[in-house]
Enzyme design. Structure first.
Site, PDB file in Angstrom:
ATOM      1  N   GLU A 122      24.494  18.743  57.793  1.00 35.96           N
ATOM      2  CA  GLU A 122      23.542  17.858  58.347  1.00 35.96           C
ATOM      3  C   GLU A 122      22.272  18.304  58.180  1.00 35.96           C
ATOM      4  OE1 GLU A 122      24.206  15.061  59.981  1.00 35.96           O
ATOM      5  OE2 GLU A 122      26.382  15.354  59.304  1.00 35.96           O
ATOM      6  N   ARG A 160       6.390  22.742  34.312  1.00 32.03           N
ATOM      7  CA  ARG A 160       5.960  22.057  33.447  1.00 32.03           C
ATOM      8  C   ARG A 160       4.203  22.163  33.490  1.00 32.03           C
ATOM      9  NH1 ARG A 160       5.699  16.915  32.530  1.00 32.03           N
ATOM     10  NH2 ARG A 160       6.191  16.635  30.325  1.00 32.03           N
ATOM     11  N   ASP A 175       1.835  12.577  29.416  1.00 30.24           N
ATOM     12  CA  ASP A 175       2.882  11.902  30.117  1.00 30.24           C
ATOM     13  C   ASP A 175       2.496  10.884  31.317  1.00 30.24           C
ATOM     14  OD1 ASP A 175       4.940  12.886  28.893  1.00 30.24           O
ATOM     15  OD2 ASP A 175       4.515  14.873  30.008  1.00 30.24           O
TER      16      ASP A 175
END
Ligand SMILES: C[S@@+](CC[C@H](N)C(=O)[O-])C[C@H]1O[C@@H](n2cnc3c(N)ncnc32)[C@H](O)[C@@H]1O
Length: 245
Positions: A122, A160, A175
Site C-alpha cells: 500500500e 545522463r 535530445d
C-alpha cells in the site's frame, strides 16, 4: 579509488531487482569507471525485532500492508554515517509525487548523493514523507507495484546529466525536452527500405539545409505529438520556413 561524481543509495525490499539494468550500457560503463556509484540497501536489514519485520497492517483497517517507518529512518541514518556527503537529497518514490521530467532530472544531478526510498504494497508509512524525505517523485500518473522500476528510471535519467556518463556521440543537449520541445527524426542505412526512403536532404551533404530540416521537423514533431510543449520550445518563435525533403 576516486569519489564518484554522483552517488545513489537505494533503500529497497528487493535489491536483486536492480542488477540487470545497472549492469549494461552507459550506466554499466559509468559504474565500472567510477563516475557513478549505486549502493543498494536491503530494507530488511533494518527491519524491526528478531524477524526483521518491515511491514504491518494499515491502521484504520481496510486490508493491505504498509511499510513501517523505522527501517527507512534507520537505513538513511546508517547511510549518512558510512558515506558522508556534502549535498544530499532524500527522494521518496510515490505516484503522488512531483513528476520526473527533464528539468527535475537535471536539478537532481547537481547533488552529490541521492537517496531513493522504494515502497511496496500500500506504500510507505506517511511519517517517512513527513520526517525523512526531502521530496516525493513520481514517474507518471500510473501506479506500479513497487518503487524499484521508478528508482531505476530516476537513476538513469539523472545520470545522463553527469559529465562522463554519456559517450561523446550522445548528448543530452540534442535530445527531446532539452530545448523545451521534441527531438528531430533519426534515420540510418539503408537509404531505402521496403519502399520507405530516407529524406533526400539528409543525403545531400548540405549541412545548413540539414540543420534547417532538423529544426523544422523537431518543431513539427512537438506540434503534432506534444502541443503542450510548443510554448516552451524556442524554435516555435522562429519564423516558419517552407519544408524540404
Ligand atoms: C502499489 S504502490 C502504492 C500506491 C499508493 N497506495 C497510492 O495509491 O498512492 C507501491 C509503491 O510503488 C511505488 N510507485 C508506484 N507507482 C509509482 C509511480 N508512479 N512513481 C513512483 N513510484 C511509484 C511507490 O514507491 C509506492 O510506495
Amino acid at each position: 579509488m576516486r569519489k564518484a561524481a554522483l552517488e545513489f543509495d537505494v533503500v529497497t525490499l528487493f535489491p536483486g531487482a536492480f542488477a540487470g539494468p545497472l549492469a549494461y550500457g552507459m550506466l554499466g560503463r559509468a559504474r565500472r569507471s567510477g563516475v557513478l556509484a549505486v549502493r543498494l540497501h536491503d530494507l530488511r536489514r533494518f527491519g524491526v525485532g528478531p524477524h526483521r519485520q518491515v511491514d504491518d497492517a494499515t491502521y484504520g483497517g481496510g486490508g493491505g500492508m504498509v511499510l513501517r517507518p523505522e527501517p527507512f529512518f534507520e537505513a538513511v541514518e546508517w547511510i549518512r554515517e558510512r558515506f558522508p556527503a556534502r549535498s544530499e537529497r532524500v527522494v521518496l518514490l510515490s505516484p503522488q509525487g512531483k513528476r520526473l521530467v527533464h528539468g527535475e532530472a537535471a536539478r537532481l544531478a547537481g547533488h552529490e548523493r541521492i537517496v531513493l526510498l522504494c515502497g511496496r504494497y500500500e506504500g510507505i508509512d506517511e511519517r517517512v514523507r513527513e520526517g525523512l524525505a526531502d521530496e516525493e517523485l513520481s514517474v507518471g500518473d500510473v501506479v506500479v507495484t513497487g518503487g524499484e522500476l521508478p528508482a531505476l528510471m530516476v537513476i538513469d535519467a539523472v545520470s545522463r546529466f553527469v559529465p562522463g556518463v554519456l559517450g561523446r556521440e550522445e548528448a543530452v543537449e540534442s535530445d527531446s525536452f532539452s530545448e523545451g520541445g521534441l527531438d528531430f527524426p533519426h534515420y540510418t542505412r539503408p537509404a531505402t527500405y521496403r519502399g520507405l526512403d530516407v529524406p533526400e536532404v539528409l543525403l545531400s551533404g548540405d549541412h545548413g539545409a540539414i540543420e534547417r530540416w532538423r529544426s523544422e521537423r523537431a518543431l513539427e514533431a512537438t506540434r503534432s505529438k506534444r502541443p503542450d510543449l510548443v510554448a516552451t520550445d524556442p524554435r516555435s518563435r522562429a519564423p516558419r520556413r517552407r519544408q524540404r525533403g
